[in-house]
Design an enzyme around this catalytic site. Structure first.
Site, PDB file in Angstrom:
ATOM      1  N   LYS A 158     -39.590  33.112   6.043  1.00  0.00           N
ATOM      2  CA  LYS A 158     -40.993  33.419   5.738  1.00  0.00           C
ATOM      3  C   LYS A 158     -41.301  34.853   6.143  1.00  0.00           C
ATOM      4  CE  LYS A 158     -45.594  31.368   6.602  1.00  0.00           C
ATOM      5  NZ  LYS A 158     -46.309  30.240   7.242  1.00  0.00           N
ATOM      6  N   SER A 180     -49.217  27.351   4.362  1.00  0.00           N
ATOM      7  CA  SER A 180     -48.949  28.703   3.941  1.00  0.00           C
ATOM      8  C   SER A 180     -47.465  29.030   3.720  1.00  0.00           C
ATOM      9  CB  SER A 180     -49.517  29.678   4.978  1.00  0.00           C
ATOM     10  OG  SER A 180     -48.836  29.541   6.209  1.00  0.00           O
ATOM     11  N   SER A 186     -48.771  24.372   8.078  1.00  0.00           N
ATOM     12  CA  SER A 186     -48.156  25.273   7.094  1.00  0.00           C
ATOM     13  C   SER A 186     -46.678  25.069   6.777  1.00  0.00           C
ATOM     14  CB  SER A 186     -48.367  26.720   7.508  1.00  0.00           C
ATOM     15  OG  SER A 186     -49.654  27.109   7.107  1.00  0.00           O
TER      16      SER A 186
HETATM   17  N1  GLN Z   1     -54.076  25.375   6.201  1.00  0.00           N
HETATM   18  C1  GLN Z   1     -54.045  25.895   7.529  1.00  0.00           C
HETATM   19  C2  GLN Z   1     -54.942  27.111   7.620  1.00  0.00           C
HETATM   20  O1  GLN Z   1     -55.321  27.605   6.607  1.00  0.00           O
HETATM   21  C3  GLN Z   1     -52.633  26.160   7.849  1.00  0.00           C
HETATM   22  C4  GLN Z   1     -52.310  27.419   8.518  1.00  0.00           C
HETATM   23  C5  GLN Z   1     -50.950  27.453   9.118  1.00  0.00           C
HETATM   24  O2  GLN Z   1     -50.410  26.448   9.543  1.00  0.00           O
HETATM   25  N2  GLN Z   1     -50.413  28.659   9.208  1.00  0.00           N
HETATM   26  O3  GLN Z   1     -55.275  27.542   8.682  1.00  0.00           O
END
Ligand code: GLN
Length: 427
Positions: free
Chosen positions: A79, A154, A178
Site C-alpha cells: 500500500k 482504503s 481498511s
Molecule cells: N473507512 C474508514 C475511514 O474512512 C477506514 C479507514 C482505515 O481503516 N484506514 O476512516
C-alpha cells in the site's frame, strides 16, 4: 504456469531449491499488472526496473542464504502509505505526489530480509481516509470481480491486486476497517492484527491510536505466513508490543472441535442486506459442521462505535496531518506571496475534499472547551466497547461477524453523502 495455483510457502521452496526462478515469477506478475491495471487501477506505481533487479539478485544468492528466506523470490504489492526508500510513497495524495522517503518502514525491511520482491505500490483513499478507494487523487480502484463497482477501501488497491492475481500477497493498513472491508468486497483474506503486533514505523500516520499494518492474501495460510514476517518486534515504534506471530503451517487443518464462536446479536439487526446476512449464516452453518459451537453474544455498546471512531480518528488525523505545510517536504503551492498564504494555499491545493473535511472535524473536536465533550468522551466510549469484547471473549474464542452491511456498491453511488459512507464502517 500461474503462480496462483500454489501456496506461497511451496513456491518459495521451489525458488530456494532452484526449481523456479524469482525472475520468472516477477515477470509473470509484471505481465499480469500490465494487462489488468489499466482497467482496475490497483497500482499507483509499478516498480518494473527495481523488481527485475531484485529478482535477479535473489536468483544468484547462494543456497544457504536463500534457505533463510521464507518468501524467497515472491512478488508482493505494498500500500502506498508505507515508506519505501527512494521509491514513490504518495498516499494517493497530491500533497506527496513527488515524495520519496529517505528510509524504509520496518515492514519493508522485514519483507526484504524474507526475500520478497516488491513489484508495485497500491492505490488507497487519500491518507487512508475512506471506505471505497474513491478518495484517491489518482482515480478510483475498480473491483476486479465487477467493473464499475468499488474495490472497497482504503486498501482497495492491495485487495484488488491480490484478487486480480497480479501478486499472491499484499500489505495494507487498517485503522477502522481498511484491510478487512476491501478484502471482503474483493473476495480475498485480509486481517487487522491486534494493535501493537506489527510495527507502525514508516507507516504514514492517519490515526495513531488505531493504525495497524496487516496482510492480504488468497487464503488464511498465506496470510498467516505474511503476518509472521511482518510482526517483528521493533523499538522504533513505542507502541509495538514486541510479540511476534509464529506461523505453523500444520495448524491450519486442525478440526474446529472444541472451539466456541460468538455471534453478536446486535450485528444481525436492521440495516444488514439480505445477501450479506445469508452468506454469514451459511458460514456459521459450515463452521458448525466442522465442529465449532455457535453461541449468541451481546456487544451492547456497539451502536456508539461509529460516533466514537469518527471523533477519535478525525482528532488524531488533524494533528498528524499538521506536518504537511509546504515547508520541509511534499507539495508547496506556487501561488503564495506571504508565509501565511503559503501554508494556506499548500493545504488548500494539496489535500482532497475528504481529508479537508476530517482535518476540520478533528480540529473542531479538539478545540479549547470541546476536548472533554468530544475526544475524551469518545475515548471513554472506546473503553466501554473494549469491555464488551473482553466480556464476550469470556464466553467464546472467536467472533463471527459481517464485514460490511452491503456488498460492493457502484463507483459514485455514495460519494455525495459522506455520512452514508461513514455508516458502512459499522462492523
Ligand atoms: N473507512 C474508514 C475511514 O474512512 C477506514 C479507514 C482505515 O481503516 N484506514 O476512516
Amino acid at each position: 504456469m500461474s503462480f496462483l495455483d500454489e501456496p506461497v510457502g511451496d513456491m518459495a521452496g521451489k525458488v530456494k531449491n532452484g526449481e523456479m526462478r524469482s525472475t520468472d515469477l516477477v515477470e509473470q506478475s509484471l505481465q499480469a499488472i500490465a494487462q489488468v491495471n489499466p482497467k482496475i487501477n490497483a497500482y499507483v506505481s509499478v516498480l518494473d526496473e527495481y523488481a527485475r533487479r531484485r529478482a535477479a539478485t535473489i536468483d544468484t544468492l547462494p543456497a544457504r542464504e536463500k534457505a533463510r528466506m521464507p518468501l524467497c523470490g515472491i512478488p508482493v504489492a505494498v500500500k502506498d502509505n508505507i515508506c519505501t526508500k527512494d521509491l514513490p510513497t504518495t498516499c494517493s495524495s497530491k500533497m506527496l505526489q513527488d515524495f520519496r522517503p529517505p528510509y524504509n518502514a520496518t515492514v519493508i525491511e522485514a519483507l526484504e530480509r524474507a526475500g520478497a520482491v516488491m513489484v508495485g505500490k497500491t492505490n488507497l483513499d487519500e491518507f487512508a481516509m475512506g471506505s471505497s478507494t474513491e478518495n484517491s487523487a489518482l482515480g478510483p480502484t475498480h473491483n476486479p470481480c465487477k467493473h464499475g463497482y468499488i474495490a472497497g477501501g482504503s486498501s482497495g488497491g492491495s485487495a484488488a491486486a491480490v484478487a486480480a492475481d497480479t501478486v499472491p500477497l499484499a500489505v495494507g493498513s487498517d485503522t477502522g476497517g481498511s484491510i478487512r472491508q476491501p478484502s471482503s468486497h474483493c473476495g480475498v483474506v485480509g486481517m487487522k492484527p491486534t494493535y501493537g503486533r506489527v510495527s507502525r514505523y514508516g507507516l504514514v500516520a492517519f490515526a495513531s491510536s488505531l493504525d495497524q499494518i496487516g496482510p492480504l492474501a488468497r487464503d488464511v495460510r498465506d496470510a498467516g505466513l505474511l503476518l509472521d514476517i511482518l510482526s517483528v518486534p521493533d523499538e522504533r515504534d513505542s507502541t509495538n508490543a514486541g510479540r511476534a506471530f509464529h506461523h505453523d503451517p500444520t495448524r491450519y487443518s486442525e478440526s474446529l472441535e472444541g472451539l466456541t464462536i460468538g455471534k453478536p446479536v446486535e450485528y444481525f439487526a436492521e440495516g444488514l442486506a439480505d445477501e450479506v446476512r445469508s452468506s454469514v449464516e451459511k458460514t456459521a452453518e459450515e463452521l458448525k459442521q466442522t465442529g465449532a459451537k455457535i453461541v449468541d453474544i451481546s456487544l451492547p455498546n456497539m451502536h456508539h462505535a461509529i460516533a466514537a471512531y469518527y471523533i477519535i480518528c478525525t482528532a488524531e488525523a488533524s494533528s498528524n496531518l499538521a506536518r504537511y505545510d509546504g515547508v520541509k517536504y511534499g507539495f508547496r503551492s506556487k501561488n503564495a506571496r506571504t508565509l501565511k498564504e503559503m501554508y494556506e494555499r499548500t493545504r488548500e491545493e494539496g489535500f482532497g475534499a475528504e481529508v479537508k473535511r476530517r482535518v476540520m472535524l478533528g480540529t473542531y473536536v479538539l478545540s479549547s472547551g470541546y476536548y472533554d465533550a468530544y475526544y475524551l468522551k469518545a475515548a471513554k466510549v472506546r473503553t466501554l466497547i473494549k469491555r464488551d469484547f473482553e466480556e464476550a471473549f469470556t464466553r467464546c474464542d472467536a467472533i463471527l461477524s459481517p464485514v460490511t452491511p452491503t456488498p460492493a456498491f457502484k463507483i459514485g453511488e455514495k460519494c455525495d453523502d459522506p455520512l452514508q459512507m461513514y455508516l458502512t464502517d459499522i462492523y
